[in-house]
Write an enzyme that holds these catalytic residues in place. Structure first.
Site, PDB file in Angstrom:
ATOM      1  N   ARG A   1       2.331 -10.174  -0.590  1.00  0.00           N
ATOM      2  CA  ARG A   1       2.638  -9.067  -1.516  1.00  0.00           C
ATOM      3  C   ARG A   1       3.622  -8.058  -0.939  1.00  0.00           C
ATOM      4  O   ARG A   1       4.190  -7.250  -1.665  1.00  0.00           O
ATOM      5  CB  ARG A   1       1.342  -8.367  -1.950  1.00  0.00           C
ATOM      6  CG  ARG A   1       0.626  -7.633  -0.856  1.00  0.00           C
ATOM      7  CD  ARG A   1      -0.803  -7.294  -1.262  1.00  0.00           C
ATOM      8  NE  ARG A   1      -0.966  -5.909  -1.675  1.00  0.00           N
ATOM      9  CZ  ARG A   1      -2.134  -5.329  -1.926  1.00  0.00           C
ATOM     10  NH1 ARG A   1      -3.256  -6.034  -1.835  1.00  0.00           N
ATOM     11  NH2 ARG A   1      -2.225  -4.081  -2.289  1.00  0.00           N
TER      12      ARG A   1
ATOM     13  N   ARG B   1     -10.610   4.099  -3.288  1.00  0.00           N
ATOM     14  CA  ARG B   1     -10.214   3.372  -2.070  1.00  0.00           C
ATOM     15  C   ARG B   1     -10.734   4.152  -0.866  1.00  0.00           C
ATOM     16  O   ARG B   1     -10.042   4.984  -0.291  1.00  0.00           O
ATOM     17  CB  ARG B   1      -8.688   3.257  -1.982  1.00  0.00           C
ATOM     18  CG  ARG B   1      -8.075   2.210  -2.900  1.00  0.00           C
ATOM     19  CD  ARG B   1      -6.598   1.993  -2.573  1.00  0.00           C
ATOM     20  NE  ARG B   1      -6.087   0.782  -3.173  1.00  0.00           N
ATOM     21  CZ  ARG B   1      -5.511   0.714  -4.368  1.00  0.00           C
ATOM     22  NH1 ARG B   1      -5.358   1.802  -5.083  1.00  0.00           N
ATOM     23  NH2 ARG B   1      -5.079  -0.435  -4.829  1.00  0.00           N
TER      24      ARG B   1
ATOM     25  N   CYS C   1      -8.518  -3.356 -11.385  1.00  0.00           N
ATOM     26  CA  CYS C   1      -8.017  -2.185 -10.659  1.00  0.00           C
ATOM     27  C   CYS C   1      -6.734  -2.492  -9.904  1.00  0.00           C
ATOM     28  O   CYS C   1      -6.220  -1.664  -9.174  1.00  0.00           O
ATOM     29  CB  CYS C   1      -9.086  -1.614  -9.735  1.00  0.00           C
ATOM     30  SG  CYS C   1      -9.693  -2.804  -8.546  1.00  0.00           S
TER      31      CYS C   1
ATOM     32  N   ASN D   1      -3.510  -7.304  -7.237  1.00  0.00           N
ATOM     33  CA  ASN D   1      -2.524  -7.186  -6.149  1.00  0.00           C
ATOM     34  C   ASN D   1      -2.739  -8.300  -5.133  1.00  0.00           C
ATOM     35  O   ASN D   1      -1.800  -9.001  -4.734  1.00  0.00           O
ATOM     36  CB  ASN D   1      -2.657  -5.843  -5.435  1.00  0.00           C
ATOM     37  CG  ASN D   1      -2.566  -4.673  -6.390  1.00  0.00           C
ATOM     38  OD1 ASN D   1      -2.064  -4.822  -7.495  1.00  0.00           O
ATOM     39  ND2 ASN D   1      -3.052  -3.524  -5.976  1.00  0.00           N
ATOM     40  N   ASP D   2      -3.989  -8.445  -4.708  1.00  0.00           N
ATOM     41  CA  ASP D   2      -4.287  -9.521  -3.768  1.00  0.00           C
ATOM     42  C   ASP D   2      -4.424 -10.860  -4.480  1.00  0.00           C
ATOM     43  O   ASP D   2      -3.994 -11.884  -3.965  1.00  0.00           O
ATOM     44  CB  ASP D   2      -5.581  -9.211  -2.998  1.00  0.00           C
ATOM     45  CG  ASP D   2      -5.304  -8.307  -1.812  1.00  0.00           C
ATOM     46  OD1 ASP D   2      -4.295  -8.547  -1.120  1.00  0.00           O
ATOM     47  OD2 ASP D   2      -6.062  -7.361  -1.589  1.00  0.00           O
TER      48      ASP D   2
ATOM     49  N   ARG E   1     -15.263   1.606  -3.602  1.00  0.00           N
ATOM     50  CA  ARG E   1     -15.078   0.334  -2.904  1.00  0.00           C
ATOM     51  C   ARG E   1     -15.390   0.553  -1.432  1.00  0.00           C
ATOM     52  O   ARG E   1     -14.883   1.488  -0.823  1.00  0.00           O
ATOM     53  CB  ARG E   1     -13.637  -0.155  -3.069  1.00  0.00           C
ATOM     54  CG  ARG E   1     -13.368  -1.396  -2.232  1.00  0.00           C
ATOM     55  CD  ARG E   1     -12.030  -1.984  -2.536  1.00  0.00           C
ATOM     56  NE  ARG E   1     -10.949  -1.210  -1.966  1.00  0.00           N
ATOM     57  CZ  ARG E   1      -9.664  -1.522  -2.141  1.00  0.00           C
ATOM     58  NH1 ARG E   1      -9.330  -2.550  -2.893  1.00  0.00           N
ATOM     59  NH2 ARG E   1      -8.724  -0.801  -1.589  1.00  0.00           N
TER      60      ARG E   1
ATOM     61  N   HIS F   1       0.807  -1.225   0.000  1.00  0.00           N
ATOM     62  CA  HIS F   1       0.000   0.000   0.000  1.00  0.00           C
ATOM     63  C   HIS F   1       0.831   1.262   0.000  1.00  0.00           C
ATOM     64  O   HIS F   1       0.424   2.277  -0.532  1.00  0.00           O
ATOM     65  CB  HIS F   1      -1.028  -0.041   1.128  1.00  0.00           C
ATOM     66  CG  HIS F   1      -2.136  -0.980   0.783  1.00  0.00           C
ATOM     67  ND1 HIS F   1      -2.233  -2.238   1.315  1.00  0.00           N
ATOM     68  CD2 HIS F   1      -3.131  -0.873  -0.122  1.00  0.00           C
ATOM     69  CE1 HIS F   1      -3.264  -2.856   0.767  1.00  0.00           C
ATOM     70  NE2 HIS F   1      -3.835  -2.051  -0.104  1.00  0.00           N
TER      71      HIS F   1
HETATM   72  C1  PEP Z   1      -6.020  -5.384  -5.343  1.00  0.00           C
HETATM   73  O1  PEP Z   1      -5.948  -6.192  -4.416  1.00  0.00           O
HETATM   74  O2  PEP Z   1      -5.603  -5.619  -6.503  1.00  0.00           O
HETATM   75  C2  PEP Z   1      -6.593  -4.052  -5.115  1.00  0.00           C
HETATM   76  C3  PEP Z   1      -6.815  -3.211  -6.094  1.00  0.00           C
HETATM   77  O3  PEP Z   1      -6.876  -3.705  -3.824  1.00  0.00           O
HETATM   78  P1  PEP Z   1      -5.770  -3.237  -2.760  1.00  0.00           P
HETATM   79  O4  PEP Z   1      -4.479  -3.075  -3.486  1.00  0.00           O
HETATM   80  O5  PEP Z   1      -6.273  -1.977  -2.167  1.00  0.00           O
HETATM   81  O6  PEP Z   1      -5.750  -4.384  -1.810  1.00  0.00           O
HETATM   82 MG    MG Z   2      -7.076  -5.885  -2.584  1.00  0.00          MG
END
Ligand code: PEP
Ligand code: MG
Length: 559
Positions: free
Chosen positions: A458, A290, A495, A447-448, A325, A183
């Site tokens: 991550r 976010r 996203c 990302n997740d 979100r 983040h």
């Molecule tokens: C993701 O997980 O790809 C995402 C966009 O959410 P965040 O990065 O805020 O967990």
């Molecule tokens: Mg995420």
């Protein structure tokens, strides 16, 4: 002069400044039972901590109501009496006495029925923290008092740290922990602060006397450059800015391939300032608001009115679709005013929609605010971390309750507001068809999704090399989700950070992704790329990529 090569920038750009090594101290009390003869010393320490805190807060309170409330707390006799009693009668040192007194008063306030008084608990915690910093002799904000251009170097930075930074002087940062989708990296991109994350052991090479060039284009860090090198990099920084401006001159053109396939280029945002930036960079909508940043930058849960004001301003600014979100807290995102239980595996724990469904009042406050904002434009709702159809239905049931309440009170909202989900868990991928039947849209959170599919944290530097969204499992999962969404006529966006990866773009385009949502700064380059590709070629590429069984073969194809 020393040069370090870094594998990948977390946020692009070229900046320079004095090194500033952040000292981030832990704030646990140094607990001690004292002798009677030490009482006066500990009492004096506490009194000085109060006096210094009050002086500090007075300055901050000049233009902030939050700090005006802090001033009342800091000067309040209840806290002082409690600490002094613990020192005098229980022989506790000042740190322990303060820690206990704050905890007791906070518990008392949190148990009250009156919402206003309950919220004061957060102020008491904050003031207690400030006083503890004074007792321990550490700065409450490690970035306070910076008055020259610096590059911050830290072991790690949390979103709450970046909220504490003054970017007039902080030009960039380098952290030892974290990956490019952590983040802190996402914050850096959204704020356009050039950054490297995950540069192992970097602090051992640097002192506060050093001067640093952070070249997050050429992926280099230069320590103590000579004047010629400085001039060379100033020119590079200038050229980079010019190139970006040139790409942005195409902001008004659609993202259409040479053979006529148009996709949407949306922006990821976390604040009104981000939305304004997204508009100026040609975003055709917001693919990910976010909302957790509204919560993290606050000292208490934001009220319905506060959230409504922000969402309303945001939709009136973007004037295009905006996907909000719902609160995605937990994992590495905490709230200073809410006590999270310690968890062995926070990323597999109480986070995102799980918290919203448990803290129904908090969830309803947010949903009501979003619904009210939906009367002002195309606002859509997205639930994070969904692992089942039941979860989606449960969230929508709460939404339904909110709609009924608003209807009863004659408060306008869009009754057919779209509700979608993030696909960011393996369960979401495997059940994508079942989910596609019920939702209005998908947005793939790579990302997740990458961390959960590959079982690779991550943010863990040690295994950062294994965190790769070009892994066949991730690419095939993305393709499956797009297919499932389209089978039921649903829009599929992305996203996660992968959406702005220039090498991934032709593959995602070829798979049929409808909407790409990314840091606003990446939109111009993506638009340029889309406009120079052929959809038919991309389809071939996507098919070929999904048939490969190793990352190396996939890389060979896209290179
Ligand atoms: C993701 O997980 O790809 C995402 C966009 O959410 P965040 O990065 O805020 O967990
Ligand atoms: Mg995420």
């Amino acid at each position: 002069m020393k040069k370090f090569t870094v594998s990948k920038a977390a946020s692009k750009g070229i900046v320079m400044g004095k090194a500033f090594i952040a000292v981030q101290e832990k704030l646990e009390a140094d607990t001690r039972i004292i002798k009677d003869s030490e009482k006066d010393i500990e009492l004096a320490k506490f009194k000085k901590a109060v006096k210094d805190s009050v002086a500090e807060i007075k300055v901050l309170a000049e233009d902030s109501e939050i700090f005006a409330a802090h001033l009342d707390v800091a000067e309040d006799a209840v806290l002082a009496d409690s600490v002094e009693t613990k020192i005098n009668d229980e022989n506790k040192n000042a740190q322990l006495a303060l820690e206990e007194a704050v905890a007791e008063i906070v518990t008392m306030f949190e148990s009250l029925d009156d919402e206003y008084l309950r919220e004061r608990a957060a102020d008491i915690k904050d003031v207690g923290k400030r006083m503890m910093c004074k007792l321990k002799g550490v700065k409450s904000n490690p970035f306070e008092g910076i008055e020259e251009e610096v590059i911050v170097i830290a072991e790690d930075l949390a979103p709450s740290d970046t909220a504490n930074m003054d970017f007039k002087f902080i030009k960039g940062f380098i952290t030892e922990a974290g990956g490019v989708t952590s983040h802190v990296a996402i914050m850096a991109r959204s704020m356009e602060i050039p950054a490297f994350v995950g540069v192992a052991d970097f602090r051992s090479n640097i002192t506060n006397e050093d001067y640093i060039i952070l070249d997050a284009i050429g992926n280099e860090i230069i320590v103590n450059p000579n004047e010629d090198t400085k001039a060379e990099y100033l020119k590079k920084a200038e050229d980079y800015k010019k190139m970006k401006a040139e790409l942005e001159s195409m902001n008004d053109l659609p993202a259409t391939t040479l053979d006529g396939r148009t996709v949407e280029l949306f922006a990821n945002v976390g604040s009104i300032a981000d939305v304004e930036n997204a508009v100026s960079r040609g975003a055709e909508g917001i693919g990910l608001f976010r909302s957790e940043f509204l919560y993290m930058e606050n000292t208490k849960f934001p009220t319905e009115q506060e959230q409504f004001d922000t969402y309303k301003k945001a939709i009136e600014t973007i004037k295009h679709p905006m996907i909000i979100r719902t609160l995605d807290i937990g994992g590495d995102k905490e709230l200073s005013y809410y006590e999270f239980d310690k968890e062995e595996n926070p990323f597999l724990g109480w986070r995102a929609i799980r918290i919203s469904l448990d803290l129904k009042d908090v969830f309803k406050t947010q949903l009501r605010a979003i619904l009210r904002a939906s009367a002002y434009g195309d606002v859509r709702i997205m639930y994070p971390m969904i692992i089942s159809v039941e979860e989606f239905r449960a969230a929508n049931e709460v939404l339904q309750e909110c709609k009924e309440e608003l209807r009863k009170d004659n408060i306008p909202f869009n009754d057919s507001i779209q509700t979608g989900i993030m696909i960011e868990t393996p369960a979401g991928v495997i059940c994508a068809e079942d989910l596609a039947k019920e939702v209005d849209f998908f947005s793939i959170g790579t990302n997740d999704l990458t961390q959960y599919l590959l079982a690779v944290d991550r943010g863990n530097q040690k295994i950062a090399k294994m965190y790769n969204s070009f892994h066949p499992a991730v690419l095939r999962a993305i393709s499956k989700v797009i297919e499932a969404g389209h089978k039921y006529g649903k829009m599929v966006g992305m996203c996660g950070e992968f959406a702005s990866d220039e090498k991934a773009l032709p593959i995602l385009l070829g798979m049929g992704l409808d909407e790409f949502s990314m840091a606003a700064t990446e939109i111009a380059a993506s638009r340029y790329k889309v406009r120079n590709l052929k959809y038919e070629d991309c389809k071939e590429l996507a098919k070929a990529v999904c048939s490969k069984s190793t990352i190396a073969e996939i890389k060979a194809l896209i290179d």
